[in-house]
Structure formats: C-alpha cells, structure tokens
Design a protein around this motif. Structure first.
Motif, PDB file in Angstrom:
ATOM      1  N   UNK A 167      -7.691   5.669   2.250  1.00 32.88           N
ATOM      2  CA  UNK A 167      -6.265   5.633   2.590  1.00 32.88           C
ATOM      3  C   UNK A 167      -5.942   4.417   3.456  1.00 32.88           C
ATOM      4  N   UNK A 168      -6.851   4.110   4.375  1.00 28.96           N
ATOM      5  CA  UNK A 168      -6.622   2.985   5.281  1.00 28.96           C
ATOM      6  C   UNK A 168      -6.820   1.636   4.590  1.00 28.96           C
ATOM      7  N   UNK A 169      -7.521   1.646   3.455  1.00 26.43           N
ATOM      8  CA  UNK A 169      -7.788   0.409   2.720  1.00 26.43           C
ATOM      9  C   UNK A 169      -6.773   0.170   1.594  1.00 26.43           C
ATOM     10  N   UNK A 170      -5.801   1.044   1.457  1.00 24.74           N
ATOM     11  CA  UNK A 170      -4.751   0.844   0.454  1.00 24.74           C
ATOM     12  C   UNK A 170      -5.085   1.356  -0.928  1.00 24.74           C
ATOM     13  N   UNK A 171      -6.005   2.323  -1.005  1.00 29.09           N
ATOM     14  CA  UNK A 171      -6.424   2.838  -2.308  1.00 29.09           C
ATOM     15  C   UNK A 171      -5.822   4.201  -2.627  1.00 29.09           C
TER      16      UNK A 171
END
Length: 471
Positions: free
Chosen positions: A387-391
């Motif tokens: 979630x924090x990596x934009x996935x």
C-alpha cells in the motif's frame, strides 16, 4: 540398495539421470539398469556440460550428475522399462555447482523460511499450454513464416476434413468447454494419468480460454522444491503424451495472434501445521503482515523479476486487454486483471494464499520459482508494505479504466529487453544470501541479448511486408 532392489523387482531396463539446463530443457544420460551402483548413486556420473548455456565453457566442462533417489519414478510414457531420477549438478570434485537449478530453488526457499521465521512455503502452479495438430516454421534469408493448425480452430469451419464434423471455437469462448466441443479431453486425461503414475499430484484439468487448443492442468499444492520438480516433469510428460496422440504441445506464451496466451500462475502461501501464515481476519483480503510484505516484495521487484519469470521475446506479446493477462502492477481480491490476485474462494485460516499471475512456462521452472521466492523473502526482510509503495489494492477492472488513470498505475515491462535492463538495475535481491551467484545476472543478460533479443531485432517481420512492401 533399496533402489537397486526396486529396479530389479520392476524389471527396469534403462535408468535415465536427468538435469535441467538454464533454458529449462531436460537433459539426460541413459545407462543399463545393471550399472546403477551404490557408488554412482552417491558420487554421481561424470558429464560434459559445455553446451549447456550459462554453465561451463569447454575448457572446464566436466561436471557430475548426482542422483536424488527420492525423485526416482517409473516413466509411464516409454515402451522401454525406464526409471528416471532427477539429479543435482555438482562440480567435477563433487562440490555443489552454484548454478544447479534445483540448488538455486533450495537456497531461495531456505532464505524465505529464515525471513519469515517459521512455516513452510507451499506452491501450486497452473500450467497452460496449446495442443496443435500441425506446426511448421522457418526463418531463412528470403522467408520467415510459421503456420499452426488445430482441429478446434475457427479457420477450419469450412475445411474438408472427410467429413468436417463441426465443433469449432470462436475467439475467447472456450474456457471450461465440455465434450463434444472440447476435442482434447482424452489427451488431457491421458496426461493426467501419466502425471499421477509419476507421483505428480493434480488438482484438475480443463479447456482454457484460447479456443484453438489451449488447455490447463493445475497441479496440487506441494512444498516448493517438489513443486519445481513436478513442474519440470509435467512439461516433459505433456509433450510426450501429446505426441502419442498425434498432437504437438507448446508452452510458448503467445503462439496465436488475438487469442489468449499461456501463463504460469503460482499460488503461494506459508503454512504451519494446518494454518496459513498468510491469514489474518479483519484486514483487507484477510491478509497477514507476512503476506502483505511478500506481496510488496513481489510487486516492487516484478520489473526485474520478469527477465527470469518471462524470459523470452514472445513472453511480452501475451500481455494485453481482454485476454486475462495483467498489465499493471497491483494486488486485489478476486481480480484477474491484477498482477497479484487474492483468491476470494480461499480466504480461510487454513487455505489463504496469493496468486502471482505474471509468469509463463517458457523458461526454467526452478529459476522462475526461485526468483519469485527471493522477491517474497526480500519483501518480508525489508517489511515492504504494498500500500505504501503504490501497488493498491485496486478493486477495479483496469482494462476498463480511462487512459489517464491507467497511466498513473505502475506498469510491467513491455519487452524482454526492458526487463533485462531492469534486472541489471535491480539484482541485489537475487544474490543476497548467495541464492544466485554474483555472475549469474551478467551471464543471463548476455545469453538473452546475444541469442534472442539481438537476432530477432535484425530480422524482417512478415507484418512489416504487409505494412511497407508496396509503399
């Protein structure tokens, strides 16, 4: 002694020692059963491997095939009474060879287990392939051509088949077809019988989405190294049984234009006893932190990973809208447009898993699975939250999104050359812990660029004649 007694009781005539080269091709040495000695089973059999791409050069080519007796199985596809034994590859002095595919996978699994702290990795591969009735291809100075044929092909609706009995498939409508529309039920059933006879567990088989001859055999969950062994065995058995039926099998990711391509989806989870360590009730998708970090590692490294999991120029023709092949890097529940799907029908404490949907079966099964496993391990080690990596998660059919929204999502590589470049930029996750040796990536990139990407780029394409010849 126990294996030699088995050989005698089963009247085995020939013993085949088998290894896999980096391209995923099975190689074997065959010896009379009487020559299967305790010394050979312990020390292995000498073999020259200078023609195995990426292994050894001719001046230092002596290696050993060392049998893993736990993998021995009677070959149900040969007339000769044959016992096949999968082998580890060792150096001439008997020390482990760093590029032995089974060894790479074993080290990858050990690293994942260490990162997780507990549990055992279970893997289930979905093996997709096409069964054709005829294939012809040529690449010469003055011509480049291929023709495949399948009795199910819609182009055969008016062919004189003496007589033509119909039951041809239109585009992308054949998933889960039943006889008589499914012409390939008996072939698949014979393949499954052979797999079961070899000790390869099968979940089910069915006709796939690609009308003219595409099928799937889904193996059952096994510990990861066994899954790699069984996948390699399955590819050989599929091809051999198909030939006996007068068919030819291919795992090419995209053998037909405008039809579904062949993938190799992996279902994966860590288990401890009867419990899936990927399950945590009340979170998105009931995913535990362990599962989320594994997903984060997979998606973060996919741009490089695909140089190993999708290792052909043909691999990238498979990806496109409308044919169930993911293009964007995100995870989601029950979403087959996602790179990682969380199966909605298995969100339970015992069966919860993730499905990595990007890979294909054209390469080496051990290397493919090992690369996936170390990406998961890296994600867990570095606590890579997707979630924090934009996935995502993104619970939408991305094929229907406007172009502006699609452009904002992370994109998978669109060519082998792009994936190889990404691999050169991001290879530390592979070599950490000595899973892949330090020189592996350089060798792999060199082999792929010189033998596949470069030669293909130099050759005129038939479609270029359609576009440009009479301008």
């Amino acid at each position: 002694a126990e294996l030699r007694a088995f050989v005698e009781s089963e009247q085995v005539e020939i013993v085949n020692l088998r290894v896999t080269d980096l391209n995923g091709i099975t190689r074997q040495l065959s010896l009379p059963a009487a020559d299967l000695t305790d010394e050979l089973l312990t020390s292995g059999l000498g073999a020259g491997m200078s023609n195995y791409p990426g292994y050894r050069t001719i001046e230092a080519s002596d290696m050993r095939m060392v049998p893993d007796v736990s993998t021995a199985f009677l070959d149900p596809t040969t007339t000769t009474r044959s016992l096949n034994i999968l082998c580890n590859i060792a150096n001439a002095d008997g020390s482990p060879f760093a590029r032995c595919p089974r060894g790479i996978l074993r080290r990858a699994v050990e690293r994942l287990h260490a990162a997780a702290g507990h549990g055992e990795l279970m893997a289930l591969p979905e093996l997709e392939f096409y069964l054709f009735d005829d294939v012809r291809f040529a690449t010469e100075m003055n011509r480049s051509t291929y023709v495949v044929d399948a009795i199910e092909g819609r182009w055969n609706t008016d062919r004189d088949e003496g007589p033509n009995l119909g039951y041809k498939f239109q585009r992308a409508v054949s998933q889960h077809a039943a006889p008589p529309r499914d012409h390939l039920y008996e072939v698949r059933s014979d393949i499954v019988r052979a797999l079961l006879a070899c000790g390869v567990p099968v979940k089910y088989h069915h006709h796939e989405l690609g009308g003219p001859g595409q099928v799937e055999i889904e193996l059952a969950f096994q510990p990861a190294l066994a899954a790699g062994d069984h996948l390699q065995m399955a590819k050989d058995i599929v091809k051999t049984v198909a030939l006996k039926h007068g068919k030819t099998a291919t795992f090419m990711p995209k053998p037909l234009f405008d039809e579904a391509g062949n993938g190799l989806h992996f279902h994966l989870y860590l288990t401890e006893g009867e419990r899936s360590l990927f399950f945590q009730e009340g979170t998105y998708g009931n995913l535990s932190d362990l599962a989320r970090y594994a997903i984060g590692g997979l998606l973060a490294h996919t741009p490089a990973l695909m140089a190993l999991t999708n290792p052909s120029t043909n691999s990238y023709r498979r990806f496109g809208p409308g044919l169930a092949a993911p293009m964007k890097l995100f995870f989601s529940v029950a979403n087959r447009s996602a790179a990682i799907r969380i199966p909605g029908y298995s969100m339970t404490p015992t069966a919860h898993r993730i499905e990595f949907r990007m890979a294909d079966a054209i390469g080496n099964p051990y290397v493919t699975l090992a690369a996936i496993v170390v990406a998961m391990a890296d994600g867990i080690e570095r606590r890579m939250a997707p979630e924090e990596l934009g996935f995502g998660p993104f619970d939408t059919n991305v094929y229907d999104l406007p172009e502006a929204q699609l452009a904002a999502m992370k994109q998978a590589p669109q060519s082998l050359e792009e994936a190889l470049h990404n691999l050169q930029e991001d290879s530390g996750f592979l070599t950490a812990g000595g899973v892949f040796d330090e020189g592996f990536v350089g060798t792999w990139v060199d082999l792929k660029m010189k033998n596949e990407v470069g030669p293909l780029a130099l050759r005129p394409h038939p479609y270029e004649f359609a576009l440009y010849y009479d301008r």
